[in-house]
Write an enzyme that holds these catalytic residues in place. Structure first.
Site, PDB file in Angstrom:
ATOM      1  N   ARG A  94      32.265   9.129  58.908  1.00  0.00           N
ATOM      2  CA  ARG A  94      31.095   9.463  59.756  1.00  0.00           C
ATOM      3  C   ARG A  94      31.585   9.463  61.203  1.00  0.00           C
ATOM      4  NH1 ARG A  94      25.333   6.943  58.818  1.00  0.00           N
ATOM      5  NH2 ARG A  94      24.682   9.020  59.497  1.00  0.00           N
ATOM      6  N   ASP A 242      24.290   4.315  68.262  1.00  0.00           N
ATOM      7  CA  ASP A 242      25.509   4.577  67.487  1.00  0.00           C
ATOM      8  C   ASP A 242      26.741   4.665  68.372  1.00  0.00           C
ATOM      9  OD1 ASP A 242      23.283   5.582  65.570  1.00  0.00           O
ATOM     10  OD2 ASP A 242      25.111   5.284  64.394  1.00  0.00           O
ATOM     11  N   ASN A 252      21.873   8.091  69.300  1.00  0.00           N
ATOM     12  CA  ASN A 252      21.166   7.328  68.261  1.00  0.00           C
ATOM     13  C   ASN A 252      20.486   8.354  67.355  1.00  0.00           C
ATOM     14  OD1 ASN A 252      20.366   4.747  67.130  1.00  0.00           O
ATOM     15  ND2 ASN A 252      18.299   5.218  67.818  1.00  0.00           N
TER      16      ASN A 252
END
Ligand code: MRU
Length: 347
Positions: A94, A242, A252
């Protein structure tokens, strides 16, 4: 059925496994998974069985220790090569959450500091570091909760987006930690949870863990946030992150920047709650943050019995967006409450 007040992710030392709650099954099924292979762990991250930036970071550290323990390499060179390839593979799973590469780098530093030691000693040092990262996440989140609870001492209700609670960390969470700590201190704060299309982290995850903790919870459609703010139903917005750039621009969950624009318009404080493992000193501004693009079917098909959009209609599915630093009132961190302009001095 287990209660979600326990740990979201843990290291099963006896079976050398990463243990997680399968978040794709919530709220209807509560299943723990014991993951041992690289393939199992990488697909769990990609499929969001485990998700949320700190949770992915801690899981990466444990995964690297689990895989190192299982290594059949007989030389330090072979072991190092395998370890670094595992790091690359996990980091690629990710791209947006910086906690993943942060945790991998912390583990790499341990490996490099063990140069010349026996493979058993290196494996033990990696295991100890993974356990330290795990327990460190709990204390960082608790401190975020304490600073946030102080800031919210007069608040009656907050709004949050996505899930930045204990399911996104090991315990407490980031954006929900102040609510949990306030609750422990006898101050009950209500939470409005945006459902968070398309994967419903708010409706499924935030609502589940808050209800387990006995918090007054109201799930709203994402497009109801303006109604709630205009009618003065919330005192503050708290979200997670994030990746936070040096200038305070914050990636985010998709939709966060829309909530920030609304909060600014209605003059409601907008707080980003995050540990320092989410601040990225190598990223100057939000424009440099890579945004993960996910499958269109999460919008057009998932959750529906039949496809919900016409066959030829396109969808775009960015998993995150970037909120401009000027829309952020402050960051609530484990080291205190800081303004976007102060980040550079704190890293
Ligand atoms: O795609 P997800 O569910 O991993 O996205 C999670 C978020 O955007 C969270 O708000 C963020 O990771 C912070 S979690 C404390």
């Amino acid at each position: 059925m287990f209660n979600m007040n326990g740990e979201t992710v843990s290291y099963d030392l006896e079976n050398n496994a990463l243990v997680i709650i399968d978040q794709t099954k919530l709220p209807n099924e509560r299943i723990r998974l014991s993951l041992k292979t690289k393939e199992e762990i990488v697909s769990a991250i990609k499929e969001l069985k485990l998700r949320g930036a700190p949770c992915i970071g801690v899981s990466t550290a444990i995964a690297l220790a689990v895989l190192a323990n299982d290594s059949k390499a007989e030389t330090e060179e072979g072991f190092t090569e395998e370890f670094l390839s595992n790091c690359d593979c996990l980091i690629a799973s990710r791209p947006t959450a910086v906690n993943l590469s942060w945790a991998a780098n912390e583990m790499k530093n341990v490996l490099f500091s063990c140069k010349g030691k026996s493979l058993d000693a290196i494996k033990k040092a990696l295991q100890d570091k993974a356990l330290a990262i795990h327990s460190d996440d709990i204390s960082r989140c608790k401190r975020i909760g304490e600073y946030g609870a102080e800031l919210l001492k007069d608040a009656n209700a907050i709004l949050t987006h996505c899930n930045a609670g204990r399911l996104a960390c090991v315990k407490y969470g980031t954006a929900l930690a102040p609510v949990y700590i306030a609750n422990e201190n006898g101050h009950r704060i209500k939470v409005f949870a945006d459902e968070t299309r398309p994967l419903l982290q708010g409706a499924r995850l935030t609502a589940s863990e808050l209800i387990d903790a006995g918090i007054d919870t109201t799930v709203i459609c994402d497009n109801t946030a303006s109604f709630v703010m205009k009618n003065k139903m919330v005192d503050a917005v708290l979200v997670g992150a994030d990746r936070i750039a040096l200038n305070g621009d914050t990636a985010n969950k998709i939709g966060t920047s829309a909530v920030a624009v609304l909060a600014d318009y209605y003059n409601i404080p907008f707080y980003v709650c995050a540990p320092f493992s989410t601040f990225d000193k190598n990223t100057l501004t939000g424009e440099e943050i890579e945004i993960e693009m996910r499958n269109e079917s999460e919008i057009s098909e998932m959750w529906y019995e039949k496809r919900m959009t016409p066959e030829n209609a396109h969808s775009i599915n960015p998993a995150f967006d970037v909120t401009d630093n000027m829309l952020i009132t402050a960051f609530i961190t484990e080291k205190g409450v800081i303004k976007p302009s102060d980040i550079k001095n704190c890293l």
